[in-house]
Design a protein around this motif. Structure first.
Motif, mmCIF file in Angstrom:
data_model
loop_
_atom_site.group_PDB
_atom_site.id
_atom_site.type_symbol
_atom_site.label_atom_id
_atom_site.label_comp_id
_atom_site.label_asym_id
_atom_site.label_seq_id
_atom_site.Cartn_x
_atom_site.Cartn_y
_atom_site.Cartn_z
ATOM 1 N N LEU A 103 0.819 -1.213 0.000
ATOM 2 C CA LEU A 103 0.000 0.000 0.000
ATOM 3 C C LEU A 103 0.851 1.260 0.000
ATOM 4 O O LEU A 103 0.632 2.163 -0.790
ATOM 5 C CB LEU A 103 -0.973 -0.015 1.177
ATOM 6 C CG LEU A 103 -2.074 -1.073 1.084
ATOM 7 C CD1 LEU A 103 -2.920 -1.110 2.352
ATOM 8 C CD2 LEU A 103 -2.966 -0.858 -0.144
ATOM 9 N N ASP A 104 1.838 1.336 0.893
ATOM 10 C CA ASP A 104 2.734 2.491 0.874
ATOM 11 C C ASP A 104 3.831 2.295 1.910
ATOM 12 O O ASP A 104 3.801 1.349 2.709
ATOM 13 C CB ASP A 104 1.982 3.793 1.142
ATOM 14 C CG ASP A 104 2.566 4.977 0.349
ATOM 15 O OD1 ASP A 104 3.741 4.896 -0.047
ATOM 16 O OD2 ASP A 104 1.847 5.956 0.110
ATOM 17 N N GLY A 105 4.782 3.208 1.903
ATOM 18 C CA GLY A 105 5.872 3.178 2.866
ATOM 19 C C GLY A 105 6.202 4.580 3.332
ATOM 20 O O GLY A 105 5.851 5.571 2.680
ATOM 21 N N SER A 106 6.851 4.685 4.460
ATOM 22 C CA SER A 106 7.261 5.955 5.068
ATOM 23 C C SER A 106 6.089 6.722 5.666
ATOM 24 O O SER A 106 6.165 7.170 6.807
ATOM 25 C CB SER A 106 8.003 6.828 4.047
ATOM 26 O OG SER A 106 8.463 8.012 4.640
ATOM 27 N N VAL A 107 4.979 6.859 4.947
ATOM 28 C CA VAL A 107 3.807 7.578 5.463
ATOM 29 C C VAL A 107 2.793 6.638 6.100
ATOM 30 O O VAL A 107 1.755 7.096 6.597
ATOM 31 C CB VAL A 107 3.114 8.377 4.342
ATOM 32 C CG1 VAL A 107 4.061 9.378 3.718
ATOM 33 C CG2 VAL A 107 2.538 7.449 3.276
ATOM 34 N N SER A 108 3.042 5.341 6.087
ATOM 35 C CA SER A 108 2.060 4.349 6.549
ATOM 36 C C SER A 108 1.552 4.661 7.948
ATOM 37 O O SER A 108 2.336 5.030 8.840
ATOM 38 C CB SER A 108 2.678 2.955 6.514
ATOM 39 O OG SER A 108 3.061 2.621 5.198
#
Length: 279
Positions: free
Chosen positions: A244-249
């Motif tokens: 789904l995503d990284g860093s902002v998860s």
């Protein structure tokens, strides 16, 4: 009798001694049993647990993760982008202010987005398609093909590669979100993902198992793509899983009071509680 009473008291005390989901340093079982927890929830642990939280902390290959489980008989899944005023939520704090936390099992960021917080790929909310399927080539994680779509209607949820979705899904789902890359495709790890590469970030993902349950995972420490993919393939046994995503998860878990802040977000996934289980 006195000895038996003391034993019962001790057992009850043990069953109540649990840590909230999101605590990465303590490994406790959510079912109140003795011993170390497994790296992933067994069906018996998950489906018989009386703990209100749908999320729990686990350790996989020495990395702390939070694993949240959505079960069709207990939960509904929706996507969310903007509030009633038309402005994008841009975070779980704004979402939490708009919803009754008693109805929410948990919520997470739901895929990649542009500078305005709008999804860069396919996005359906409440049966309305807000963004078409993105099959373009490009740079970055989203375009690390195959990428994929998490979608569903009426308690039936799935993860498919974008090509598979385009070829086989003909009816618009109630919700859908596109992201990338796929972590697991038909039981195999994405061919471009190495075993434990140097890129380590707080990351989240989703996969659906053979029983139709949706497994959402967010790391509580930096994790590689390879390790996260192995957790889905080997522990959760989801044939397909989507990054789904990284860093902002981020995660919102009302049952434990966890409400992650940080960088602005885009599309969101909300898992709500069914008022009553279907008969």
């Amino acid at each position: 009798m006195k000895r038996l009473a003391l034993c019962i008291v001790a057992l009850l005390a043990t069953a109540c001694d649990q840590q909230p989901a999101g605590e990465p340093v303590t490994r406790t079982r959510i079912d109140g049993q003795q011993g170390a927890p497994s790296a992933s929830p067994s069906p018996a642990e998950t489906l018989t647990s009386q703990v209100e939280s749908a999320c729990r902390s686990v350790i996989f290959e020495n990395t702390p993760l939070t694993h949240c489980l959505a079960v069709p008989a207990r939960h509904r899944i929706e996507t969310a982008l903007a509030g009633e005023d038309g402005a994008n939520y841009r975070g779980l704090q704004a979402l939490s202010a708009a919803l009754d936390p008693e109805t929410v099992a948990f919520a997470m960021n739901a895929g990649m987005f542009d500078d305005e917080g709008d999804p860069v790929g396919y996005f359906v909310e409440g049966g309305e398609r807000l963004k078409e399927l993105n099959t373009a080539d490009g740079e970055g994680n989203f375009h690390m093909k195959p990428n994929g779509v998490f979608y569903g209607s009426d308690g039936s949820w799935a993860v498919r590669s974008t090509e598979d979705f385009l070829a086989n899904v003909t009816e618009r789902p109630a919700f859908g979100t596109q992201s990338g890359p796929m972590l697991v495709i038909d039981g195999k790890i994405h061919p471009e993902i190495t075993a434990d590469g140097p890129s380590r970030l707080v990351r989240n993902a989703v996969g659906v198992d053979g029983q139709g349950r949706a497994h959402f995972v967010i790391s509580n420490a930096p994790v590689s793509f390879g390790k996260l993919a192995r957790f889905y393939r080997d522990e959760l046994e989801t044939p397909n899983a989507l990054f789904l995503d990284g860093s902002v998860s981020a995660l919102w878990n009302p049952a434990t009071g966890r409400l992650d802040g940080g960088a602005p977000l885009g599309p969101l996934i909300v898992v709500t509680k069914r008022a009553t289980a279907p008969q």
